[in-house]
Design a protein around this motif. Structure first.
Motif, PDB file in Angstrom:
ATOM      1  N   ASP A   1      14.239  33.529  -5.543  1.00 28.64           N
ATOM      2  CA  ASP A   1      14.196  32.457  -6.380  1.00 28.64           C
ATOM      3  C   ASP A   1      14.593  31.196  -5.781  1.00 28.64           C
ATOM      4  O   ASP A   1      15.807  31.252  -5.153  1.00 28.64           O
TER       5      ASP A   1
ATOM      6  N   LEU B   1      15.382  38.354  -8.018  1.00 20.82           N
ATOM      7  CA  LEU B   1      15.758  36.877  -7.813  1.00 20.82           C
ATOM      8  C   LEU B   1      16.200  36.318  -6.316  1.00 20.82           C
ATOM      9  O   LEU B   1      16.380  35.304  -6.207  1.00 20.82           O
TER      10      LEU B   1
ATOM     11  N   SER C   1      14.804  23.755 -14.592  1.00 23.22           N
ATOM     12  CA  SER C   1      14.972  25.276 -14.502  1.00 23.22           C
ATOM     13  C   SER C   1      16.036  25.963 -15.411  1.00 23.22           C
ATOM     14  O   SER C   1      17.073  25.163 -15.665  1.00 23.22           O
TER      15      SER C   1
ATOM     16  N   ARG D   1      16.217  28.898  -7.327  1.00 24.76           N
ATOM     17  CA  ARG D   1      17.506  28.565  -7.575  1.00 24.76           C
ATOM     18  C   ARG D   1      18.839  29.159  -7.026  1.00 24.76           C
ATOM     19  O   ARG D   1      19.961  28.914  -7.006  1.00 24.76           O
TER      20      ARG D   1
END
Length: 305
Positions: free
Chosen positions: A216, A213, A2, A218
């Motif tokens: 997200d 985000l 990613s 991550r």
């Protein structure tokens, strides 16, 4: 793999667990330093220069509390997703070495305060100091109709810690506030003089993510890797001291003293609503935020504890 997260952080001793998360636990991120502090990161995350940031509680909450007419289109740019430091921050109050007229905190009323940016921690805490010292008039404060009733004669925006130190020595500003251990080196070398200190009435550092985000994967990975970095920090304090004293411009002695004062959470995930509510209440009382404006505390948090 990613795309790496772009993480804004302040390159001070508090950043050590973040460094360990990347060095030892494979955090997939580009770490972007913001030596001028949280106020600069508020601007950067809103302009999509960074994805996530670790900064001062009061700076993040003040930023969302000042958003005019919050809406899905006017969403403030970020949300609170994690807790990075549990302990309060000690803000040292500093002036120039040749300022004989400034001998106590009380002599700072109606003086010129140096701040990194409007809305930064150094700016917000000046109002908290004024509130603690009963310098505020009932109508004073940011976002009110009578901002001219400020407890200070001027807010001098100076961007960097270096500029703040210069300003109190050339009379551009009368005093400024910055974290104690970051300031201490410059007391020890005679560049600036300590007048006093004030502690934040809240846990001092929070993690935010850009509004697009917050869900997200991550971000979840970052919080997990930070937990590992914190555990490594707690279990390897000699390594932490070596990093702080060789890479971050602190003495070994000061690094070891700081370790006695700081507590990171075992789990960074989520933010306690009560902490945000208490911070908003105090910032409203201090005149930094105005009641009925900006985001409500619940809306500032994307991940709750």
């Amino acid at each position: 793999m990613s795309t790496p997260l772009r993480i804004g952080y302040v390159p001070e001793h508090f950043s050590t667990p973040l460094h360990f998360a990347k060095k030892h636990y494979g955090l997939n991120a580009e770490l972007i330093p913001f030596p001028s502090g949280t106020g600069h990161m508020v601007t950067a995350i809103r302009s999509k220069e960074i994805d996530v940031a670790i900064g001062l509680t009061e700076g993040w909450i003040a930023g969302l509390g000042k958003v005019d007419n919050p809406s899905p289109q006017n969403d403030g740019g970020y949300r609170l997703v994690g807790t990075y430091v549990e302990t309060p921050l000690c803000w040292a109050i500093s002036t120039g070495v040749n300022r004989p007229e400034i001998q106590s905190v009380d002599s700072l009323k109606r003086s010129k305060v140096g701040v990194s940016r409007i809305g930064s921690g150094s700016y917000v805490m000046s109002y908290v100091l004024a509130d603690e010292r009963n310098w505020l008039l009932p109508t004073a404060g940011v976002g009110t109709e009578n901002e001219s009733a400020s407890p200070f004669s001027d807010f001098v925006v100076l961007n960097t810690f270096e500029n703040l130190r210069k300003a109190v020595n050339d009379d551009t500003a009368d005093f400024f506030m910055w974290e104690h251990f970051t300031s201490k080196k410059y007391y020890d070398n005679g560049e600036i003089r300590r007048v006093g200190e004030i502690y934040t009435p809240w846990s001092s550092w929070k993690i935010v993510a850009s509004t697009g985000l917050v869900e997200d994967a991550r971000v979840d990975d970052l919080l997990e890797k930070l937990n590992k970095g914190i555990k490594h920090f707690n279990e390897n304090q000699d390594e932490a001291v070596e990093y702080i004293s060789t890479q971050l411009d602190y003495s070994e002695e000061d690094a070891r003293e700081w370790l006695k004062t700081v507590k990171f959470p075992e789990a960074t995930q989520g933010v306690d609503l009560k902490v945000v509510e208490n911070t908003v209440d105090l910032l409203q009382k201090a005149g930094v935020l105005a009641k009925g404006k900006g985001f409500e505390p619940e809306a500032m948090i994307a991940k709750r504890r």
